[in-house]
Design a protein around this motif. Structure first.
Motif, PDB file in Angstrom:
ATOM      1  N   UNK A  32      18.389  15.828  31.813  1.00  0.00           N
ATOM      2  CA  UNK A  32      18.978  15.714  30.469  1.00  0.00           C
ATOM      3  C   UNK A  32      18.920  14.273  29.978  1.00  0.00           C
ATOM      4  N   UNK A  33      19.203  13.327  30.868  1.00  0.00           N
ATOM      5  CA  UNK A  33      19.163  11.920  30.475  1.00  0.00           C
ATOM      6  C   UNK A  33      17.743  11.452  30.177  1.00  0.00           C
ATOM      7  N   UNK A  34      16.773  12.022  30.866  1.00  0.00           N
ATOM      8  CA  UNK A  34      15.379  11.664  30.596  1.00  0.00           C
ATOM      9  C   UNK A  34      14.999  12.077  29.172  1.00  0.00           C
ATOM     10  N   UNK A  35      15.450  13.265  28.763  1.00  0.00           N
ATOM     11  CA  UNK A  35      15.177  13.714  27.397  1.00  0.00           C
ATOM     12  C   UNK A  35      15.904  12.828  26.380  1.00  0.00           C
ATOM     13  N   UNK A  36      17.146  12.464  26.682  1.00  0.00           N
ATOM     14  CA  UNK A  36      17.908  11.588  25.787  1.00  0.00           C
ATOM     15  C   UNK A  36      17.265  10.200  25.710  1.00  0.00           C
ATOM     16  N   UNK A  37      16.741   9.734  26.846  1.00  0.00           N
ATOM     17  CA  UNK A  37      16.071   8.429  26.859  1.00  0.00           C
ATOM     18  C   UNK A  37      14.820   8.461  25.981  1.00  0.00           C
ATOM     19  N   UNK A  38      14.093   9.558  26.020  1.00  0.00           N
ATOM     20  CA  UNK A  38      12.898   9.701  25.188  1.00  0.00           C
ATOM     21  C   UNK A  38      13.261   9.605  23.706  1.00  0.00           C
ATOM     22  N   UNK A  39      14.355  10.270  23.310  1.00  0.00           N
ATOM     23  CA  UNK A  39      14.800  10.215  21.914  1.00  0.00           C
ATOM     24  C   UNK A  39      15.236   8.802  21.532  1.00  0.00           C
ATOM     25  N   UNK A  40      15.971   8.151  22.433  1.00  0.00           N
ATOM     26  CA  UNK A  40      16.435   6.784  22.149  1.00  0.00           C
ATOM     27  C   UNK A  40      15.257   5.823  22.027  1.00  0.00           C
ATOM     28  N   UNK A  41      14.251   6.015  22.850  1.00  0.00           N
ATOM     29  CA  UNK A  41      13.066   5.166  22.781  1.00  0.00           C
ATOM     30  C   UNK A  41      12.321   5.377  21.465  1.00  0.00           C
ATOM     31  N   UNK A  42      12.290   6.611  20.990  1.00  0.00           N
ATOM     32  CA  UNK A  42      11.668   6.883  19.685  1.00  0.00           C
ATOM     33  C   UNK A  42      12.418   6.152  18.577  1.00  0.00           C
ATOM     34  N   UNK A  43      13.747   6.145  18.641  1.00  0.00           N
ATOM     35  CA  UNK A  43      14.550   5.428  17.649  1.00  0.00           C
ATOM     36  C   UNK A  43      14.285   3.933  17.687  1.00  0.00           C
ATOM     37  N   UNK A  44      14.116   3.400  18.895  1.00  0.00           N
ATOM     38  CA  UNK A  44      13.815   1.971  19.023  1.00  0.00           C
ATOM     39  C   UNK A  44      12.438   1.660  18.435  1.00  0.00           C
ATOM     40  N   UNK A  45      11.497   2.527  18.652  1.00  0.00           N
ATOM     41  CA  UNK A  45      10.145   2.330  18.120  1.00  0.00           C
ATOM     42  C   UNK A  45      10.161   2.342  16.591  1.00  0.00           C
ATOM     43  N   UNK A  46      10.931   3.253  16.019  1.00  0.00           N
ATOM     44  CA  UNK A  46      11.004   3.349  14.557  1.00  0.00           C
ATOM     45  C   UNK A  46      11.721   2.150  13.929  1.00  0.00           C
ATOM     46  N   UNK A  47      12.589   1.491  14.691  1.00  0.00           N
ATOM     47  CA  UNK A  47      13.346   0.350  14.155  1.00  0.00           C
ATOM     48  C   UNK A  47      12.456  -0.862  13.890  1.00  0.00           C
ATOM     49  N   UNK A  48      11.328  -0.938  14.565  1.00  0.00           N
ATOM     50  CA  UNK A  48      10.404  -2.047  14.327  1.00  0.00           C
ATOM     51  C   UNK A  48      10.714  -3.266  15.176  1.00  0.00           C
ATOM     52  N   UNK A  49       9.963  -4.341  14.935  1.00  0.00           N
ATOM     53  CA  UNK A  49      10.124  -5.557  15.755  1.00  0.00           C
ATOM     54  C   UNK A  49      11.415  -6.308  15.406  1.00  0.00           C
ATOM     55  N   UNK A  50      11.903  -7.124  16.339  1.00  0.00           N
ATOM     56  CA  UNK A  50      13.134  -7.869  16.068  1.00  0.00           C
ATOM     57  C   UNK A  50      12.906  -8.937  14.994  1.00  0.00           C
ATOM     58  N   UNK A  51      13.931  -9.121  14.168  1.00  0.00           N
ATOM     59  CA  UNK A  51      13.776 -10.087  13.091  1.00  0.00           C
ATOM     60  C   UNK A  51      14.762 -11.233  13.160  1.00  0.00           C
ATOM     61  N   UNK A  52      15.770 -11.137  14.005  1.00  0.00           N
ATOM     62  CA  UNK A  52      16.759 -12.217  14.081  1.00  0.00           C
ATOM     63  C   UNK A  52      17.227 -12.376  15.528  1.00  0.00           C
ATOM     64  N   UNK A  53      17.970 -13.434  15.830  1.00  0.00           N
ATOM     65  CA  UNK A  53      18.417 -13.683  17.200  1.00  0.00           C
ATOM     66  C   UNK A  53      19.289 -12.567  17.785  1.00  0.00           C
ATOM     67  N   UNK A  54      20.105 -11.932  16.972  1.00  0.00           N
ATOM     68  CA  UNK A  54      20.964 -10.854  17.474  1.00  0.00           C
ATOM     69  C   UNK A  54      20.119  -9.669  17.944  1.00  0.00           C
ATOM     70  N   UNK A  55      19.076  -9.365  17.184  1.00  0.00           N
ATOM     71  CA  UNK A  55      18.189  -8.266  17.573  1.00  0.00           C
ATOM     72  C   UNK A  55      17.436  -8.610  18.858  1.00  0.00           C
ATOM     73  N   UNK A  56      16.987  -9.850  18.985  1.00  0.00           N
ATOM     74  CA  UNK A  56      16.299 -10.262  20.214  1.00  0.00           C
ATOM     75  C   UNK A  56      17.241 -10.196  21.417  1.00  0.00           C
ATOM     76  N   UNK A  57      18.489 -10.583  21.216  1.00  0.00           N
ATOM     77  CA  UNK A  57      19.479 -10.510  22.301  1.00  0.00           C
ATOM     78  C   UNK A  57      19.733  -9.063  22.710  1.00  0.00           C
ATOM     79  N   UNK A  58      19.786  -8.168  21.726  1.00  0.00           N
ATOM     80  CA  UNK A  58      19.984  -6.743  22.030  1.00  0.00           C
ATOM     81  C   UNK A  58      18.798  -6.200  22.829  1.00  0.00           C
ATOM     82  N   UNK A  59      17.595  -6.629  22.464  1.00  0.00           N
ATOM     83  CA  UNK A  59      16.411  -6.188  23.207  1.00  0.00           C
ATOM     84  C   UNK A  59      16.399  -6.747  24.631  1.00  0.00           C
TER      85      UNK A  59
END
Length: 127
Positions: A32-59
């Motif tokens: 179940x977590x593998x499927x949830x991880x796949x969805x979360x990774x898709x959301x990260x991909x759609x968010x695009x590249x980091x644009x500020x220091x907070x986003x880089x820290x989150x990554x």
């Protein structure tokens, strides 16, 4: 909070839960977590590249979680491979007529017809 930070935090949370589940050998939960991880990774991909220091820290935080996750999952994989090989060996030994057949039987009594090696091969291929 930006979409990238939210997506990275979501993926990080899933990675931590998956790492915990793997460490406790909760194998059904891992699917179940593998499927949830796949969805979360898709959301990260759609968010695009980091644009500020907070986003880089989150990554960076998400990547640290991913690294620990990979180490734990690798250890679980190695442990399961070891169990599979031991089971395969034990099943092959149990079906080997030289181990438990009449000539190698630990039990006294009348001689029985020996098992065939094909049984060991069959068990080995299914293990």
């Amino acid at each position: 909070m930006s979409a990238l930070i939210e997506a990275a935090a979501r993926l990080q949370a899933v990675l931590w839960r998956e790492t915990e589940a793997a460490g406790t050998a909760a194998l059904p939960m891992l699917q179940a977590l593998m499927d949830e991880k796949r969805e979360a990774l898709s959301g990260l991909t759609l968010a695009g590249p980091p644009g500020n220091p907070a986003e880089r820290a989150a990554l960076r935080a998400m990547m640290a979680a991913a690294e620990e996750n990979a180490l734990v999952l690798g250890a679980v994989t190695d442990a399961l491979d070891m169990v599979r090989e031991r089971l395969r060996t034990d099943l092959a030994d149990a079906a080997n007529p030289g181990t438990y057949g009449p000539q190698g039987s630990p039990f006294p009594g009348p001689r029985r017809k020996p098992l065939r090696h094909t049984l060991a091969a069959s068990l080995d291929s299914k293990a």
